[in-house]
Motif scaffolding. Structure first.
Motif, PDB file in Angstrom:
ATOM      1  N   GLY A   1       0.777  -1.226   0.000  1.00 37.23           N
ATOM      2  CA  GLY A   1       0.000   0.000   0.000  1.00 37.23           C
ATOM      3  C   GLY A   1       0.811   1.279   0.000  1.00 37.23           C
ATOM      4  N   GLY A   2       2.112   1.184  -0.016  1.00 35.98           N
ATOM      5  CA  GLY A   2       2.978   2.369  -0.014  1.00 35.98           C
ATOM      6  C   GLY A   2       4.376   1.957   0.369  1.00 35.98           C
ATOM      7  N   LYS A   3       5.327   2.873   0.190  1.00 28.76           N
ATOM      8  CA  LYS A   3       6.731   2.491   0.375  1.00 28.76           C
ATOM      9  C   LYS A   3       7.144   2.333   1.838  1.00 28.76           C
ATOM     10  N   ASP A   4       6.246   2.698   2.782  1.00 30.03           N
ATOM     11  CA  ASP A   4       6.600   2.614   4.202  1.00 30.03           C
ATOM     12  C   ASP A   4       6.308   1.251   4.820  1.00 30.03           C
ATOM     13  N   ARG A   5       5.543   0.412   4.102  1.00 27.86           N
ATOM     14  CA  ARG A   5       5.252  -0.931   4.618  1.00 27.86           C
ATOM     15  C   ARG A   5       5.749  -1.947   3.601  1.00 27.86           C
ATOM     16  N   LEU A   6       6.586  -2.840   4.072  1.00 28.80           N
ATOM     17  CA  LEU A   6       7.251  -3.794   3.178  1.00 28.80           C
ATOM     18  C   LEU A   6       7.075  -5.209   3.692  1.00 28.80           C
ATOM     19  N   LEU A   7       6.910  -6.148   2.758  1.00 26.93           N
ATOM     20  CA  LEU A   7       6.928  -7.579   3.073  1.00 26.93           C
ATOM     21  C   LEU A   7       8.144  -8.189   2.395  1.00 26.93           C
ATOM     22  N   SER A   8       8.871  -9.018   3.127  1.00 24.51           N
ATOM     23  CA  SER A   8      10.009  -9.731   2.528  1.00 24.51           C
ATOM     24  C   SER A   8       9.955 -11.198   2.923  1.00 24.51           C
TER      25      SER A   8
ATOM     26  N   THR B   1      13.543   1.153  10.475  1.00 21.14           N
ATOM     27  CA  THR B   1      13.951  -0.057   9.731  1.00 21.14           C
ATOM     28  C   THR B   1      13.648  -1.292  10.572  1.00 21.14           C
ATOM     29  N   SER B   2      12.426  -1.355  11.089  1.00 24.80           N
ATOM     30  CA  SER B   2      12.118  -2.410  12.063  1.00 24.80           C
ATOM     31  C   SER B   2      11.154  -3.443  11.488  1.00 24.80           C
ATOM     32  N   VAL B   3      11.377  -4.703  11.869  1.00 25.70           N
ATOM     33  CA  VAL B   3      10.438  -5.789  11.556  1.00 25.70           C
ATOM     34  C   VAL B   3       9.336  -5.745  12.605  1.00 25.70           C
ATOM     35  N   THR B   4       8.101  -5.490  12.161  1.00 23.33           N
ATOM     36  CA  THR B   4       6.985  -5.367  13.104  1.00 23.33           C
ATOM     37  C   THR B   4       6.301  -6.703  13.370  1.00 23.33           C
ATOM     38  N   ASP B   5       6.444  -7.638  12.437  1.00 18.70           N
ATOM     39  CA  ASP B   5       5.800  -8.945  12.603  1.00 18.70           C
ATOM     40  C   ASP B   5       6.429  -9.916  11.617  1.00 18.70           C
ATOM     41  N   SER B   6       6.243 -11.205  11.863  1.00 23.44           N
ATOM     42  CA  SER B   6       6.772 -12.189  10.914  1.00 23.44           C
ATOM     43  C   SER B   6       5.910 -13.446  10.928  1.00 23.44           C
ATOM     44  N   VAL B   7       6.005 -14.201   9.839  1.00 28.53           N
ATOM     45  CA  VAL B   7       5.284 -15.460   9.670  1.00 28.53           C
ATOM     46  C   VAL B   7       6.321 -16.540   9.396  1.00 28.53           C
ATOM     47  N   PHE B   8       6.245 -17.635  10.122  1.00 30.43           N
ATOM     48  CA  PHE B   8       7.152 -18.772   9.897  1.00 30.43           C
ATOM     49  C   PHE B   8       6.510 -19.674   8.854  1.00 30.43           C
ATOM     50  N   THR B   9       7.177 -19.848   7.713  1.00 30.35           N
ATOM     51  CA  THR B   9       6.542 -20.563   6.599  1.00 30.35           C
ATOM     52  C   THR B   9       6.684 -22.076   6.681  1.00 30.35           C
ATOM     53  N   GLU B  10       7.748 -22.570   7.304  1.00 27.34           N
ATOM     54  CA  GLU B  10       8.038 -24.013   7.391  1.00 27.34           C
ATOM     55  C   GLU B  10       8.256 -24.657   6.022  1.00 27.34           C
ATOM     56  N   HIS B  11       8.446 -23.821   4.991  1.00 31.24           N
ATOM     57  CA  HIS B  11       8.653 -24.335   3.636  1.00 31.24           C
ATOM     58  C   HIS B  11      10.091 -24.072   3.226  1.00 31.24           C
ATOM     59  N   VAL B  12      10.758 -25.086   2.687  1.00 29.59           N
ATOM     60  CA  VAL B  12      12.185 -24.952   2.387  1.00 29.59           C
ATOM     61  C   VAL B  12      12.481 -24.694   0.910  1.00 29.59           C
TER      62      VAL B  12
END
Length: 328
Positions: free
Chosen positions: A74-81, A98-109
């Motif tokens: 939705g804009g350059k201030d929120r990023l998913l990697s 430059t902070s990670v606010t949340d994360s998802v563990f994918t369990e996929h290799v």
């Protein structure tokens, strides 16, 4: 006689590793400076200022494991990697943070990049390869609520999902997912129903990349073979082969259709970027700059056609940026 291919408008150096993913952010109001996000094999995400052609910020959130996907939300201030550390990170980049606010563990290799679709203001669907070999998981963001898990029928033998594309036929309609699999199939899923609607064998090898034009109900995919497969979706939601296009050299890492749906670009194992007209798949240019496998291609979303750019990332650690407006 065909025009000779152009040289890059400029080249970005300094990632220190192979470049695996690229994403432009050009949608802000003037005098907003367009940015290019790159993800590298060394785990870094670089935020490039396209005016100075230098790195504004380097983000380190994947434990030095390769970054395979970056997308703004939705804009350059929120990023998913997404990284090979099996984590998908959500970043807050506002006001110099430059902070990670949340994360998802994918369990996929595997190497399968996640796919994002905005379904409402501040709400997104994310598709990602799941822990179980053939499954795709759909989450809602930012809540991380599980929407469904897409499981092939018993005995389907699709193998692992290799590439994903979430899309909506029209605003407010049911979200769909196109998934390319290890056996060479492309499958259309209805996300709301959690059900496969159609399956088409497009390649003899794993599907490495695909893109889809929902306006024309037509898509394109590539693999390690010497062929691009173009397929369409009829009104009964059945996938059908539309045509195939023979390539000179084998191996496609990435395919992307420009937002205006006029041209597309492919990143090749032969180091080259190829530009095609999307309507008839007419070859328009071969961009021959990189000295190793081209891993990714991305078009900018500039509102003015004259400003639109194409970026390509390669194993040679460089990012080439091209202006191909004159040719198209």
């Amino acid at each position: 006689m065909a025009l000779p291919p152009p040289d890059p408008q400029f080249v970005l150096r300094g990632t220190g590793a192979a470049v695996h993913t690229l994403h432009f952010s050009c949608g802000g109001p003037e005098p907003d400076i367009p940015l290019l996000f790159s993800g590298s094999e060394n785990g870094f995400i670089h935020v490039w200022n396209l005016k100075t052609r230098r790195v504004d910020t380097a983000l380190d959130g994947h434990g030095r494991k390769s970054v395979c996907c970056v997308k703004t939300m939705g804009g350059k201030d929120r990023l998913l990697s997404q990284g090979r550390d099996q984590r998908i990170c959500l970043w807050d980049l506002a006001e110099g943070r430059t902070s990670v606010t949340d994360s998802v563990f994918t369990e996929h290799v595997g190497f399968c990049r996640c796919s994002l679709l905005q379904v409402a203001q501040g709400r997104w669907l994310m598709a990602m390869a799941a822990r179980s070999l053939e499954e795709v998981q759909i989450l809602e963001l930012p809540s991380k609520t599980s929407v469904c898990t897409l499981k092939p029928e018993v005995g389907a033998k699709l193998g692992m999902p290799m590439c994903l594309k979430l899309w909506q036929p029209s605003c407010g309609s049911q979200p769909m997912l196109l998934a390319g699999y290890e056996d060479g199939s492309v499958v259309l899923w209805n996300v709301s129903m959690g059900k496969a609607l159609s399956r088409l064998l497009c390649h003899q090898e794993p599907v490495m990349s695909l893109d889809f034009d929902s306006e024309k109900a037509k898509g394109i995919s590539g693999s390690s073979e010497k062929v691009l497969s173009i397929w369409s979706l009829n009104e009964q939601q059945n996938l059908q082969v539309y045509k195939t296009h023979e390539l000179i050299n084998a191996g496609i890492s990435d395919i992307t259709i420009r937002p205006d749906k006029k041209i597309l670009a492919t990143a090749g194992w032969d180091h080259r970027i190829r530009i095609f007209g999307w309507k008839k798949l007419k070859p328009l240019a071969v961009l021959d700059y990189h000295t190793a496998t081209a891993h990714c291609v991305s078009f900018s979303g500039h509102s003015s056609p004259r400003d639109r750019l194409l970026a390509a990332g390669s194993r040679d650690q460089r990012i080439s940026v091209w202006s191909i407006y004159a040719q198209t």
